[in-house]
Design a protein around this motif. Sequence first.
Motif, PDB file in Angstrom:
ATOM      1  N   THR A 370       0.831  -1.209   0.000  1.00  0.00           N
ATOM      2  CA  THR A 370       0.000   0.000   0.000  1.00  0.00           C
ATOM      3  C   THR A 370       0.863   1.255   0.000  1.00  0.00           C
ATOM      4  O   THR A 370       0.571   2.232  -0.686  1.00  0.00           O
ATOM      5  CB  THR A 370      -0.922   0.004   1.236  1.00  0.00           C
ATOM      6  OG1 THR A 370      -1.704  -1.186   1.245  1.00  0.00           O
ATOM      7  CG2 THR A 370      -1.832   1.210   1.231  1.00  0.00           C
ATOM      8  N   ASN A 371       1.949   1.205   0.778  1.00  0.00           N
ATOM      9  CA  ASN A 371       2.830   2.365   0.874  1.00  0.00           C
ATOM     10  C   ASN A 371       3.466   2.713  -0.466  1.00  0.00           C
ATOM     11  O   ASN A 371       3.629   3.894  -0.798  1.00  0.00           O
ATOM     12  CB  ASN A 371       3.910   2.109   1.920  1.00  0.00           C
ATOM     13  CG  ASN A 371       4.920   3.239   1.994  1.00  0.00           C
ATOM     14  OD1 ASN A 371       5.978   3.160   1.380  1.00  0.00           O
ATOM     15  ND2 ASN A 371       4.586   4.283   2.730  1.00  0.00           N
ATOM     16  N   ASN A 373       2.207   2.304  -3.433  1.00  0.00           N
ATOM     17  CA  ASN A 373       1.192   3.006  -4.227  1.00  0.00           C
ATOM     18  C   ASN A 373       0.972   4.422  -3.698  1.00  0.00           C
ATOM     19  O   ASN A 373       0.848   5.370  -4.482  1.00  0.00           O
ATOM     20  CB  ASN A 373      -0.118   2.220  -4.214  1.00  0.00           C
ATOM     21  CG  ASN A 373       0.017   0.853  -4.878  1.00  0.00           C
ATOM     22  OD1 ASN A 373       0.799   0.692  -5.811  1.00  0.00           O
ATOM     23  ND2 ASN A 373      -0.732  -0.123  -4.400  1.00  0.00           N
ATOM     24  N   GLU A 374       0.917   4.546  -2.362  1.00  0.00           N
ATOM     25  CA  GLU A 374       0.724   5.864  -1.762  1.00  0.00           C
ATOM     26  C   GLU A 374       1.919   6.768  -2.030  1.00  0.00           C
ATOM     27  O   GLU A 374       1.762   7.981  -2.191  1.00  0.00           O
ATOM     28  CB  GLU A 374       0.507   5.729  -0.257  1.00  0.00           C
ATOM     29  CG  GLU A 374      -0.830   5.113   0.123  1.00  0.00           C
ATOM     30  CD  GLU A 374      -0.981   4.977   1.627  1.00  0.00           C
ATOM     31  OE1 GLU A 374       0.063   5.073   2.315  1.00  0.00           O
ATOM     32  OE2 GLU A 374      -2.112   4.781   2.103  1.00  0.00           O
ATOM     33  N   ASN A 375       3.119   6.178  -2.052  1.00  0.00           N
ATOM     34  CA  ASN A 375       4.322   6.982  -2.260  1.00  0.00           C
ATOM     35  C   ASN A 375       4.305   7.665  -3.627  1.00  0.00           C
ATOM     36  O   ASN A 375       4.650   8.847  -3.751  1.00  0.00           O
ATOM     37  CB  ASN A 375       5.557   6.093  -2.132  1.00  0.00           C
ATOM     38  CG  ASN A 375       6.848   6.888  -2.176  1.00  0.00           C
ATOM     39  OD1 ASN A 375       7.206   7.550  -1.219  1.00  0.00           O
ATOM     40  ND2 ASN A 375       7.545   6.826  -3.292  1.00  0.00           N
ATOM     41  N   SER A 378       1.529  10.364  -3.407  1.00  0.00           N
ATOM     42  CA  SER A 378       1.874  11.502  -2.551  1.00  0.00           C
ATOM     43  C   SER A 378       3.005  12.331  -3.147  1.00  0.00           C
ATOM     44  O   SER A 378       3.036  13.559  -2.990  1.00  0.00           O
ATOM     45  CB  SER A 378       2.275  10.996  -1.157  1.00  0.00           C
ATOM     46  OG  SER A 378       3.437  10.192  -1.218  1.00  0.00           O
ATOM     47  N   LYS A 419       2.235  14.970   3.950  1.00  0.00           N
ATOM     48  CA  LYS A 419       1.724  13.653   3.575  1.00  0.00           C
ATOM     49  C   LYS A 419       2.809  12.835   2.895  1.00  0.00           C
ATOM     50  O   LYS A 419       2.979  11.636   3.186  1.00  0.00           O
ATOM     51  CB  LYS A 419       0.518  13.817   2.639  1.00  0.00           C
ATOM     52  CG  LYS A 419      -0.085  12.498   2.168  1.00  0.00           C
ATOM     53  CD  LYS A 419      -0.660  11.700   3.333  1.00  0.00           C
ATOM     54  CE  LYS A 419      -1.316  10.421   2.833  1.00  0.00           C
ATOM     55  NZ  LYS A 419      -1.812   9.586   3.960  1.00  0.00           N
ATOM     56  N   THR A 423       4.519   9.378   4.261  1.00  0.00           N
ATOM     57  CA  THR A 423       4.542   8.188   3.411  1.00  0.00           C
ATOM     58  C   THR A 423       5.970   7.697   3.200  1.00  0.00           C
ATOM     59  O   THR A 423       6.234   6.490   3.199  1.00  0.00           O
ATOM     60  CB  THR A 423       3.894   8.502   2.047  1.00  0.00           C
ATOM     61  OG1 THR A 423       2.578   8.999   2.257  1.00  0.00           O
ATOM     62  CG2 THR A 423       3.821   7.259   1.187  1.00  0.00           C
TER      63      THR A 423
END
Length: 445
Positions: A370-371, A373-375, A378, A419, A423
């Motif tokens: 998940t991180n 994808n979030e990275n 973000s 954010k 992340t």
Amino acid sequence: MKRRLILIMSLYFASLSIFYAQNKSLPSVWNLEQCLQYAVSNNITVKKAELSKNTSELNYKQSKNNRLPSLSANLSGSMTNGTSIDPITGSFQDEFYTSSNASINSNITLYNGSKVNNTIIQNKLLVSQNDLYVQQAANNIILSITEAYVQALYYQEGIEIAKNSAKSTEELLKQGEVKFKNGALSRSELADLESQNATNQYNIVTAQTQYSQQILVLKQLLELEPEDDFQIEIPHSSDVGNYLIPDKQSIYSKAIDKLPDTKIYDVAKEINEKDLDIAKAGFLPTVSLSAGLSTGFSSTRENINFGRQLDGNKSEQLSLSVSIPIFSKFQNKTNIALAKIKIQESELDKLQANKDLYKKVETAWLNAVTNQNENVASKTLRDTSRLSYDLAIKKYEFGGSTTTDLLVSQTNYLNAEQKYLQTKYMGILYQQLLQYYQGNPIKIQ
């Protein structure tokens, strides 16, 4: 008195020199590897686990020594007056006399249902189990230190963001004051800039406080003294969104193989199985062999000197005894039943440990995926927000936007930067967790 005072002062200054020498050996700036090494060597929980291991090693050594025969010597002397039986000659005496006796005895257990051997094996297993507990305690402090260190890095970079934001707002405030003097900016808009500048200054203080508090947490985890100087090294870490994430099942298999979390319960089952063997030995006979040598002296035999009496009064004993249990009030049967229950409990503990470990691995793996994808998202949000903020500044400088629009753009950029920062460091933590579960060393570049 003067010499005593000089001695006390000498010891005092010697202790001070040792204290400062010890503290001088500590680095003032710590990287993660130094923190982990120091924590494992000095953590109280780890030290207590090592003491438990030392205790189990002594018990194991003693259980092996229990196979050796015992040996004891006895010396006694007495004075007797009146009618009595001489313990040396066996004759009746009605006078004052002295007597002495010396003996040496030995005993060895020849057979007791392999109870001694099974106890030795069990104590050896306890040594192995305590070694795993030491590893587990070390791993726990390693995880705590890593998490606290990464959190400190996050707060430290937050200080830089807060400072950059405050610097940008200070420039805008200076421009706003010029515009206000020239009548190009209202007092209300200038107040907004002043308010934002004060807020950003407060944010710097808040970020510094959070960092200081986190440094204190890390320092306490390391068991450092309050007066020890302590700062962390800031690594030159780049984006961590592209690290390789292995297959979840592969990580779990390596965790089972390399971590002590589940191995502890495998050893626990073996220990309980030895308890069962020892309990079964309660139904079997015990065979012991005893040997002794004794001699004595009595003053009633005045015509025989001391040396000849000791030689003439020698007696040797050799005995073999067999103890057969007939009825133990069902204690042996109960012990067997209890040992079987413990074996079942250890099997359930192993199942629970496997489930807990898989849950931790699965959570770390999912967080890492998940991180990543979030990275990406973000980082894109931060870059676009930064571009939007830069354009808003230029637009504001040429009078194309209001102060409110500019401050909204700045807030959006700061939120996006925060954010991304969160992340980024969560990614560093998840990456290290995956390394840990695979049995690899934790290291932040």
